[in-house]
Scaffold this active site. Structure first.
Site, PDB file in Angstrom:
ATOM      1  CG  ASP A 215      -3.931   1.509   5.984  1.00  0.00           C
ATOM      2  OD1 ASP A 215      -3.772   2.735   5.943  1.00  0.00           O
ATOM      3  OD2 ASP A 215      -4.709   0.899   5.239  1.00  0.00           O
TER       4      ASP A 215
ATOM      5  CG  ASP B 171      -1.934   1.047   1.226  1.00  0.00           C
ATOM      6  OD1 ASP B 171      -2.368   1.472   2.299  1.00  0.00           O
ATOM      7  OD2 ASP B 171      -2.318   1.473   0.120  1.00  0.00           O
TER       8      ASP B 171
ATOM      9  CB  THR C  48      -1.557   6.487   1.871  1.00  0.00           C
ATOM     10  OG1 THR C  48      -1.820   6.810   0.524  1.00  0.00           O
ATOM     11  CG2 THR C  48      -1.606   7.720   2.726  1.00  0.00           C
TER      12      THR C  48
END
Lengths: 66, 819
Positions: free
Chosen positions: B713, B519, B521
């Protein structure tokens, strides 16, 4: 040597009793959680009940103990 | 920081002092600071926790926490009303009547993390007089509450726990957990009995060996042989019965299982030993037999505990779904279990309750919060026509929702099914140790038969004795212990280094290189908008900061963070154009801030050097923001989400281990491509603007070509995490989704991902080494047994020796360390 015929069976009886106690302790759940009791020793003994003075509550809380 | 592409000043954010939350000591975001308040809090939950702790005289919590906690977290309370805890349907499922008018229930808590939490939660009985007892199990985060239903209702208990900062949900599956508890207890008893028997037989055998060397009368020898036989039979019949059951099952399924040679060995050893003890002649091997039983049971105990922990993790996900709802029928409301709700029904959700279905609002105005699903605690206002999902918390007022999907068909229901299926799919991967065990079993049995054949000509009795010796000694203690011990040691070390691995099979999957999807961000980048570059007139910075305070845009917030200096200036005539910029008069000067076109329209074309700056900024994946003051463009600000310093290094390390790296992000595709280019990831492997469904599809497609590790996340990529071969959740996501991942990392960034992969490879090497050691031991001993050289004393010594070697090798190797 004759004492062996008394002492060894006696020792086995003791062993049997200890196993019995262990089984009792396990069945009453004393070994279910082995991590948290280690943490509880940090707490001091406090038996005095406290009252809830915070804003929430369904009604007056008795602080007269249990 | 940016590899020399941008030369002008680089700002460090947050020059202003940050204020600490009075409850959790984490920094208070600027938006939550109340200038007149005596104390500041970082969120509503922390404020509530502080209130109740002080209101009830429980301040010792803070002192205790300082002494014991290694990391502090924000309070996890949500302000939900927990009225559903009083529903009869709820009581039927989760509450037990234990006599004397008392009820007991087990609640799973979120946010428990230290010893002080234990003290605080168990103080419940002192705060609320209707609560007789509250006992917390720290490892499982489950509190067992015993209360008097006539004096306090469970909803009040739930609300109290929530206010303290621990969000409760029913611990579900009461009968399943009781069944497991009974199973665990029985296993513990068997282990203890096996240990007791082994210890006693060892003592008796010691006497026998001493007697063999120094001379002992026949009666005494006979006596002690009888004693070992007695205790040995107890060991075989009671704890040893596990292996017999396993062997019979193995025969039923016709799959060679390790239990088979063990059972044969135990049976043969036990019978022949008994016969020989009565006869008064011949070898007896009860010391080895009881030792085998004990050591193997230890191995199984460890393995069982690990599997149990992995299964527990899934339970949280299931405990947060609602089980009942209130249907609107004409003018009345009827409470019904979730199974009865069908599409098109209208359901009412009161303020403070969780929405039980996926649907569309038909009436009511309120706001909802979906932190459980998405990890974002921001409230979203909803009105007629807005859609809501099951699991969201309704905050302000009662709303009525027309059902579009209920129960298993809701988004969260589908997600849970996906997690369940993935868990089931991943579990029976035939582990390396099991494969070896199968071959080993065949070899041991074959060798035993061979031994009998070789010695039969000499003497049938000897032939049988030697075969038994072989079976007993090749009883794979080391094999049975090697894998669970190494796995247990590795997982323990990983946990201490901040990497929570859910099972040994995860280690095995991580050690085989495939595709890693990262991922962007928060993992590769720092996860926040920050002013990274500035070129132009420095003196205008405070003016810009002042003007940007008027805007809620994330870019504006980054500017305020960097430029605000605590002094306030007069601001007037502020006008904002969404998506373009903001203008106003600050301290008498006309200031314009925004996109290049917006600013140029209101001032004049940008000077060349600032145009060059803009090019450099976009090249570095930064957003350029132009500033014009009094008619001239005076500066360009570069705002971006800076790439972590360790990202490049981490990606290189991954490549060196044979992994292919890809980027999968919901962010703007252009930015994702540029970040990828900067880190050396080929364009084809970078995907931007991915929705949760896109991410799932990409993971499933990639799975066709090999193992896939997904790093996210947990915010909106839970399904992808569950579907991947290994899902790694980085800190900061929704708690329920974190539970669905195979690995949770406590530290941020990409480096922990590499650490866990490297650690898994090392752990597998340890497992393989253990297996080689045990194999070598077995070959040596089998040869000795076949040659007739295996004296029971030798067998009794060699066996624990091999086990100790395996134990030492497992625990002394450096598998996981925080780098």
């Amino acid at each position: 040597m004759a004492v062996l015929y008394i002492v060894v069976p006696l020792a086995l009886v003791f062993a049997g009793v200890s196993i019995g106690v262990f089984i009792w302790a396990t069945r009453t759940g004393q070994f279910d959680d082995t991590q948290t009791p280690g943490v509880r020793i940090l707490f001091d003994d406090e038996d005095a009940p406290l009252s809830d003075d915070s804003a929430e509550g369904d009604g007056p809380v008795q602080s007269s103990g249990r | 920081m940016l590899g020399g592409a941008v030369t002008p000043t680089i700002e460090t954010p947050a020059r202003a002092k940050s204020i600490a939350c009075a409850h959790c000591a984490l920094p208070v975001p600027r938006g939550m600071v109340e200038p007149d308040a005596e104390r500041q809090f970082c969120c509503r939950a922390c404020a509530a926790a502080f209130d109740i702790i002080h209101g009830c005289g429980l301040e010792r919590y803070y002192a205790l926490r300082e002494r014991t906690a290694t990391n502090v977290e924000k309070a996890a309370g949500t302000g939900e009303s927990y009225a559903r805890f009083d529903d009869p349907a709820f009581h039927e499922l989760h509450v037990r009547d234990i006599g004397e008018g008392l009820s007991a229930a087990e609640l799973r808590l979120e946010g428990v993390h230290c010893a002080a939490c234990v003290w605080l939660i168990e103080a419940l009985s002192r705060i609320e007089s209707g609560v007789v007892d509250a006992t917390l199990d720290l490892r499982q985060s489950i509190v067992r509450v015993v209360w008097d239903d006539s004096r306090v209702r469970l909803s009040r208990v739930g609300a109290l726990l929530d206010a303290m900062g621990y969000r409760p949900s029913p611990a579900g599956g009461l009968s399943l957990r009781e069944h497991r508890r009974a199973e665990d207890r029985r296993a513990l008893v068997r282990l203890a009995v096996a240990g007791a028997c082994a210890g006693n037989v060892m003592l008796f055998s010691g006497t026998l060996y001493a007697g063999a060397f120094q001379g002992m009368s026949d009666t005494v020898t006979h006596y002690f042989r009888g004693l070992t036989a007695l205790v040995g039979v107890v060991a075989i019949a009671w704890p040893g019965s596990v292996f017999f059951r396993g062997a019979i099952a193995s025969l039923h399924v016709r799959r060679l299982h390790l239990d088979l040679p063990i059972a044969i060995g135990l049976a043969a050893g036990g019978l022949s030993g008994l016969v020989n003890a009565v006869r008064g002649a011949g070898e007896i091997y009860f010391d080895s037999v009881t030792g085998v039983i004990f050591l193997l049971l230890i191995g199984r105990f460890l393995q069982h505990r690990q599997q149990r922990r992995a299964a527990d993790a899934l339970e949280l996900l299931f405990s947060v779904t609602p089980t009942s709802a209130r249907i609107v029928e004409g003018d009345a409301l009827r409470a019904a279990p979730i199974e009865e709700i069908s599409e098109g029904d209208i359901v009412e959700v009161a303020a403070g309750e969780c929405v039980p279905v996926d649907g569309v609002l038909v009436s009511g105005v309120s706001s909802v919060e979906q932190s459980m699903l998405t990890g974002e605690p921001m409230a979203r206002p909803v009105r007629q026509g807005a859609s809501v999902a099951a699991g969201a918390l309704n905050l302000d007022a009662a709303i009525r929702v027309r059902v579009q999907a209920a129960g298993e068909r809701t988004r969260i229901g589908r997600l849970m099914r996906l997690v369940e299926e993935s868990a089931a799919r991943k579990a029976p991967i035939i582990r390396m140790a099991d494969r070896i065990a199968g071959r080993f079993v065949a070899a041991a049995l074959a060798l035993a038969l061979l031994t009998v054949a070789i010695w039969w000509a000499t003497s049938p009795a000897l032939a049988i004795e030697h075969a038994i010796a072989l079976l007993i000694v090749t009883c794979p203690c080391a094999l049975g212990l090697a894998t669970p011990l190494a796995v247990s040691a590795a997982i323990g070390k990983a946990g201490r280094a901040g990497m929570l691995v859910k099972g040994g099979d995860v280690l095995e999957r991580l050690a085989r290189p495939g595709l890693v999807l990262l991922d962007k961000t928060g993992t590769l980048t720092q996860g926040r908008c920050v002013v990274v570059a500035f070129e132009g007139d420095e003196s205008i910075k405070p003016l810009v900061g002042e003007l940007e305070k008027q805007s809620a845009h994330p870019l504006a917030r980054a500017v305020v963070q960097a430029f605000a200096d605590g002094q306030s200036r007069s601001v007037s005539d502020v006008r904002q154009t969404t998506g373009a910029g903001i203008e106003g008069v600050v301290n008498g000067q006309k200031v314009v801030v925004g996109a290049r076109a917006y600013v140029e329209q209101r001032t004049m074309p940008a000077p060349t050097h600032l145009q060059h700056m803009e090019e450099r900024l976009t090249h570095d994946a930064l957003t350029p923001v132009f500033v014009g003051v009094d008619g001239h463009i005076r500066a360009v600000i570069g705002i971006g989400d800076p790439i972590r310093e360790d990202a490049q290094n981490a990606i290189d390390r991954l490549r060196r281990h044979g992994w292919r790296v890809g980027l999968l992000s919901g962010d703007h595709p252009g930015v994702v491509q540029r970040v990828g280019a900067r880190l050396g990831v080929p364009e084809a492997d970078c995907t931007g603007a991915a929705t949760p469904e896109d991410k799932l599809r990409i993971v499933e497609d990639a799975l066709q070509h090999g193992p896939v590790v997904m790093v996210g996340d947990g915010v909106n990529d839970t399904a992808a995490l569950a579907a991947a071969s290994v899902g790694i959740a980085v800190r900061g996501g929704a708690e329920a989704s974190l539970q669905a991942a195979d690995v949770s990392l406590a530290r941020q960034g990409v480096t922990p991902v590499v650490d866990v992969i490297e650690g898994s490879e090392r752990a597998l090497r340890v497992i393989r080494r253990n297996l080689r050691v045990s194999l070598a031991y077995n070959i040596v001993c089998a040869s000795c047994a076949m040659a007739g050289l295996l004296h029971p004393l030798l067998a009794a010594v060699l066996m624990p020796l091999s086990s100790i070697t395996v134990i030492t090798l497992s625990y002394r190797s450096k598998t996981f360390e925080a780098t």
